[in-house]
Design an enzyme around this catalytic site. Structure first.
Site, PDB file in Angstrom:
ATOM      1  N   LYS A  37     -79.449  -5.411 -81.872  1.00 57.96           N
ATOM      2  CA  LYS A  37     -80.468  -5.224 -80.836  1.00 57.96           C
ATOM      3  C   LYS A  37     -79.786  -4.861 -79.518  1.00 57.96           C
ATOM      4  CE  LYS A  37     -80.522 -10.197 -79.825  1.00 57.96           C
ATOM      5  NZ  LYS A  37     -81.339 -11.301 -79.352  1.00 57.96           N
ATOM      6  N   TYR A 264     -70.489  -1.648 -47.951  1.00 60.20           N
ATOM      7  CA  TYR A 264     -71.702  -2.173 -47.314  1.00 60.20           C
ATOM      8  C   TYR A 264     -71.486  -3.608 -46.838  1.00 60.20           C
ATOM      9  CZ  TYR A 264     -74.493   1.686 -49.186  1.00 60.20           C
ATOM     10  OH  TYR A 264     -75.021   2.922 -49.481  1.00 60.20           O
TER      11      TYR A 264
HETATM   12  C1  LIG Z   1     -82.856 -14.672 -83.408  1.00 58.51           C
HETATM   13  C2  LIG Z   1     -81.431 -14.327 -83.133  1.00 58.51           C
HETATM   14  N1  LIG Z   1     -80.534 -14.423 -84.135  1.00 58.51           N
HETATM   15  C3  LIG Z   1     -79.237 -14.121 -83.942  1.00 58.51           C
HETATM   16  C4  LIG Z   1     -78.771 -13.696 -82.714  1.00 58.51           C
HETATM   17  C5  LIG Z   1     -77.310 -13.382 -82.537  1.00 58.51           C
HETATM   18  O1  LIG Z   1     -76.724 -14.337 -81.682  1.00 58.51           O
HETATM   19  P1  LIG Z   1     -75.186 -14.290 -81.288  1.00 58.51           P
HETATM   20  O2  LIG Z   1     -75.004 -13.044 -80.506  1.00 58.51           O
HETATM   21  O3  LIG Z   1     -74.982 -15.508 -80.460  1.00 58.51           O
HETATM   22  O4  LIG Z   1     -74.410 -14.286 -82.554  1.00 58.51           O
HETATM   23  C6  LIG Z   1     -79.661 -13.586 -81.649  1.00 58.51           C
HETATM   24  C7  LIG Z   1     -79.179 -13.151 -80.335  1.00 58.51           C
HETATM   25  O5  LIG Z   1     -79.603 -13.518 -79.301  1.00 58.51           O
HETATM   26  C8  LIG Z   1     -81.035 -13.916 -81.862  1.00 58.51           C
HETATM   27  O6  LIG Z   1     -81.926 -13.833 -80.882  1.00 58.51           O
END
Ligand SMILES: Cc1ncc(COP(=O)(O)O)c(C=O)c1O
Length: 388
Positions: A37, A264
């Site tokens: 993601k 700035y």
């Molecule tokens: C539902 C879920 N599973 C797994 C993960 C993966 O987590 P990590 O990056 O800590 O391994 C995430 C990331 O936020 C998540 O939201």
């Protein structure tokens, strides 16, 4: 690097391949879901997903339907888990693109069930139970009712049961063990009611590394596949290689006298005459505006040099002191140069955040340059080479 601006993110796909391979070995016999993601945490969803699958991951995970579509449009046909329940309006698209949704409401289940039935297909879904994170998921007491609703729906199959851990990256195991106990209880009840869903999962990276009992059938790893430890507490369990580095080239150089104040707000005052280099990357690229004031340094000619004053939208100033520097010289903001290294964890520490935020904020204006192939099956064997 595309375009004229000398600033880019480099992503080492061989590092991703190495990390995923190492994680599959730790997790086995559980399988690995590669969490891609947020454009693979800023690393580029499609090339990273391809590399993760080549390295042994069998699932991909995304937050939103649109992210799943991007993977399908790229020709990836591995199972793609939507980590939260999709909006009802997206149900026909979820079915059409063969995405696997997480569900936790009656309305969500019914929308997906109707979409699948009208398409004449059976859609696998995963039921998510809230065991203590309190973000998404059904109450543990509702799990059996919802599991039955899925099982009874002609268009749906209950493929998975899931939960998410809130503090697996922290030192005290009490709350995580409590969550896992609750999940074990729900799994037993659901199994008694409708049979054991074949894909049970609970662990993020920290859970997968620190809690073997949380691995079940599948671990959902994200941050570790990018070579970053989930936290200082959960670190060092696997040999991880950072995949992302942030590069630029000096665009302008000037010598300034002692007492000159720069950028700035004029908050950075030179205590001695210094050479100041301008580097064309700024907060619009995800380099936080306060990074200089927080004491951050960049690498020039293998030396750490302070960011001088406020990060501006498109550029930073770097105090090179009496060092040599010319227009076109390489600057590393994150990564390695010579013997020096700046990590996302270092930025996070200075900024009071976590490395996840550092890498996901690196913006789309920065071109991604993917190096390494990440396709080799044998880590010591065939040459990688960029295959896409
Ligand atoms: C539902 C879920 N599973 C797994 C993960 C993966 O987590 P990590 O990056 O800590 O391994 C995430 C990331 O936020 C998540 O939201």
């Amino acid at each position: 690097m595309s375009g004229f601006r000398p600033a880019w993110v480099e992503v080492d796909l061989d590092a991703v391949h190495h990390n995923v391979r190492a994680l599959t070995q730790v997790a086995a016999p559980a399988r690995v879901l590669a969490t891609v993601k947020a454009d693979a945490y800023g690393h580029g969803a499609v090339p990273v997903a391809r590399t993760a699958l080549a390295a042994g991951a069998t699932w991909l995970g995304v937050a939103f339907v649109e992210e799943g579509i991007e993977l399908r449009d790229a020709g990836l046909d591995a199972p793609v888990l939507l980590l939260s329940e999709p909006p009802a309006a997206a149900a026909p698209t979820v079915v059409a693109r063969g995405l696997t949704p997480i569900v936790y409401t009656e309305a969500g289940i019914d929308a997906l069930g109707h979409a699948a039935a009208s398409a004449g297909t059976t859609l696998p879904v995963h039921l998510k139970v809230d065991t203590g994170m309190h973000r998404v998921g059904c109450r543990p007491e509702a799990a059996v009712t919802l599991a039955r609703r899925v099982a009874d729906h002609p268009g749906l199959a209950l493929e998975g049961l899931a939960t998410h851990l809130a503090v697996a990256d922290e030192a005290d195991p009490t709350y995580t063990e409590h969550q896992l106990d609750a999940f074990d209880g729900v799994l037993a009840e659901v199994t008694a009611a409708v049979g054991r869903p074949p894909v049970v999962h609970a662990a993020n990276s920290a859970g997968a590394l620190a809690y073997p009992r949380a691995r079940f059938d599948l671990v959902r790893v994200g941050i570790t596949m990018y070579g970053i430890d989930p936290s200082a507490v959960v670190a060092g369990a696997v040999d991880l290689r950072p995949a992302l580095s942030l590069h630029a080239r000096v665009s302008f150089v000037k010598d300034l006298p002692a007492g000159a104040r720069v950028s700035y707000g004029l908050r950075y005052e030179l205590a001695r005459p210094a050479r100041i280099a301008t580097v064309p990357v700024g907060y619009a690229d995800g380099v936080p505006r306060g990074l200089g004031a927080a004491g951050a340094e960049v690498l020039v000619a293998g030396r750490r040099c302070p960011i001088a004053g406020t990060v501006t939208m498109d550029q930073i100033l770097v105090d090179v002191g009496d060092g040599e520097v010319e227009v076109g010289d390489a600057v590393v903001l994150l990564g390695v140069q010579g013997a020096a290294r700046v990590t996302a964890a270092e930025w996070a520490e200075r900024l009071g955040t976590i490395p996840y935020e550092v890498v996901t904020r690196l913006g789309g204006r920065l071109p991604r340059r993917h190096v390494g192939g990440g396709l080799q099956e044998d880590p010591g064997g065939a040459e990688g080479g960029t295959a896409w």
